[in-house]
Design a protein around this motif. Structure first.
Motif, PDB file in Angstrom:
ATOM      1  N   GLY A 148       0.816  -1.205   0.000  1.00 41.33           N
ATOM      2  CA  GLY A 148       0.000   0.000   0.000  1.00 41.33           C
ATOM      3  C   GLY A 148       0.851   1.256   0.000  1.00 41.33           C
ATOM      4  N   LEU A 149       1.920   1.253   0.796  1.00 41.56           N
ATOM      5  CA  LEU A 149       2.837   2.391   0.797  1.00 41.56           C
ATOM      6  C   LEU A 149       3.504   2.565  -0.558  1.00 41.56           C
ATOM      7  CD1 LEU A 149       4.563   1.985   4.288  1.00 41.56           C
ATOM      8  CD2 LEU A 149       2.976   3.786   3.595  1.00 41.56           C
ATOM      9  N   LEU A 150       3.853   1.445  -1.181  1.00 46.48           N
ATOM     10  CA  LEU A 150       4.463   1.505  -2.515  1.00 46.48           C
ATOM     11  C   LEU A 150       3.486   2.102  -3.529  1.00 46.48           C
ATOM     12  CD1 LEU A 150       6.884   0.757  -4.334  1.00 46.48           C
ATOM     13  CD2 LEU A 150       5.818  -1.492  -4.661  1.00 46.48           C
ATOM     14  N   TRP A 151       2.215   1.740  -3.400  1.00 47.28           N
ATOM     15  CA  TRP A 151       1.178   2.288  -4.283  1.00 47.28           C
ATOM     16  C   TRP A 151       1.084   3.804  -4.149  1.00 47.28           C
ATOM     17  CZ3 TRP A 151      -4.367   3.461  -3.147  1.00 47.28           C
ATOM     18  CH2 TRP A 151      -5.122   3.620  -4.319  1.00 47.28           C
ATOM     19  N   LEU A 152       1.192   4.294  -2.915  1.00 43.12           N
ATOM     20  CA  LEU A 152       1.190   5.737  -2.700  1.00 43.12           C
ATOM     21  C   LEU A 152       2.441   6.386  -3.286  1.00 43.12           C
ATOM     22  CD1 LEU A 152      -0.059   6.141   0.995  1.00 43.12           C
ATOM     23  CD2 LEU A 152      -1.251   6.859  -1.070  1.00 43.12           C
ATOM     24  N   TRP A 153       3.582   5.772  -3.033  1.00 46.02           N
ATOM     25  CA  TRP A 153       4.861   6.342  -3.443  1.00 46.02           C
ATOM     26  C   TRP A 153       5.000   6.417  -4.952  1.00 46.02           C
ATOM     27  CZ3 TRP A 153       9.724   3.856  -5.075  1.00 46.02           C
ATOM     28  CH2 TRP A 153      10.809   4.749  -5.071  1.00 46.02           C
TER      29      TRP A 153
END
Length: 353
Positions: A135-140
């Motif tokens: 999920g963090l990667l999706w944001l980044w």
């Protein structure tokens, strides 16, 4: 000349690109600690039948508060948004991640069930951490060009909202019986089982069960579609609660049906009565796996009542209702949902009258 004007061009202004990312990552990072709160809670209360020390009771109470603080954090960020971002796509992704954090308790239960079904040797905590890191990667990885190419927010589909509300009437009948049934547990497990068997003659009949399952699936699919489309908008407190509770309940229904139909009936071949729901013989409090069901169940009861009153508020306003009055009805309804949730959870944890 100002000091900042004498600095090199790349130092004259601080790089603020990552500030929205750091802000949006806060609820996601906090969610990584959710399994730890449950594990410490279980360690603090000890095994069934063992005496709980004062320090253990205080620690358990604190961990219980922290468990519920995770979805609350997601809700706060969903309401407030990432105001410092100038990228609509990033705003939307951050808001959707915040809504997902609201559903963390029911998502963690779903992860645990799936882990059992696939016989995964990986601890639930590791799988949980990996999912939220994605999920963090999706944001980044939100594309920078989205600042110029962002699409307009998706508008909810009116016909789907109407169909969602109509199908909810079927589900509401079942929910009303199901919650009332749980209240009978205050008189003992036998009273709960007697009432449940009466209801099962209807909702487990060859006609009743397919209708109920179809209505549940439609509620889930339509609810996820509506929540996804609404999540592209920044909403007020009441509408955010409606979307967040709808997303939680959609995930809850999917997970609950998976637990009942797949895990219990097909995988274990066991009945889905009181013992299954409360993690017998150890119970919800003392069982290391079932402790995660406490916030899972408690929030489900609270949010289903709150979601229903959110829908009622929308209907009242659409028909010319006075907004302060509609808001008061919502607050009374959600407060009643919180009270009902507390009583049911006390019954599921062993309270008897």
């Amino acid at each position: 000349m100002a000091y900042s004007e004498r600095l090199p061009g790349n130092l004259a202004k601080p790089d603020v690109r990552h500030r929205p990312l750091l802000r949006a990552a806060i609820p996601v990072i906090y969610t990584l600690f959710y399994p730890g709160f449950i594990d410490i809670f279980n360690y603090s209360v000890g095994d069934a039948g063992s005496a709980v020390l004062l320090s253990g009771g205080v620690t358990a109470a604190l961990m219980l508060i922290l468990m519920f603080s995770v979805p609350l954090t997601g809700f706060v960020f969903a309401v407030r948004g990432v105001a410092s971002s100038h990228c609509p796509l990033f705003e939307t992704r951050a808001r959707r991640m915040a809504y997902a954090v609201v559903a963390a308790p029911t998502m963690y239960c779903m992860v645990g069930v799936i882990q059992i079904l696939v016989s995964s040797p990986i601890p639930d905590q590791v799988t949980w951490g990996a999912l939220w890191c994605l999920g963090l990667l999706w944001l980044w990885t939100t594309p920078e060009e989205a600042r110029q190419l962002a699409k307009a927010p998706a508008h909810p589909l009116p016909w789907l909202r109407v169909a969602h509300g109509i199908s909810a009437l079927i589900v509401l009948i079942y929910i009303a019986f199901h919650l009332t049934n749980h209240l009978f547990a205050l008189s003992g497990q036998d009273a709960h089982a007697t009432v449940m068997e009466m209801g099962r003659k209807v909702y487990r009949s060859p006609i009743g069960e397919p209708i109920l399952v179809a209505a549940m699936l439609f509620q889930t699919i339509s609810g996820l579609i509506l929540a996804w489309r609404w999540s592209s908008h920044r909403l007020d407190f009441y509408k955010t609660f409606q979307v967040a509770s709808g997303f939680f309940l959609s995930i809850y229904i999917l997970g609950h049906m998976n637990s009942v139909f797949v895990l219990a009936r097909l995988y274990f071949g066991i009945p889905t009565g009181w013992d299954f729901a409360t993690g017998a013989p150890n119970g919800l409090i003392h069982d290391w796996w079932s402790a995660r069901l406490i916030p899972h169940y408690a929030l489900a009861v609270f949010l289903v009542i709150g979601h229903l009153f959110s829908g009622l508020r929308v209907v009242m306003l659409a028909h010319g209702g006075h907004q302060p009055f509609a808001n008061r009805i919502w607050w009374l309804g959600t407060a009643g949902g919180a009270l009902l949730s507390t009583v049911i959870m006390l019954a599921m944890c062993g309270l008897r009258l």
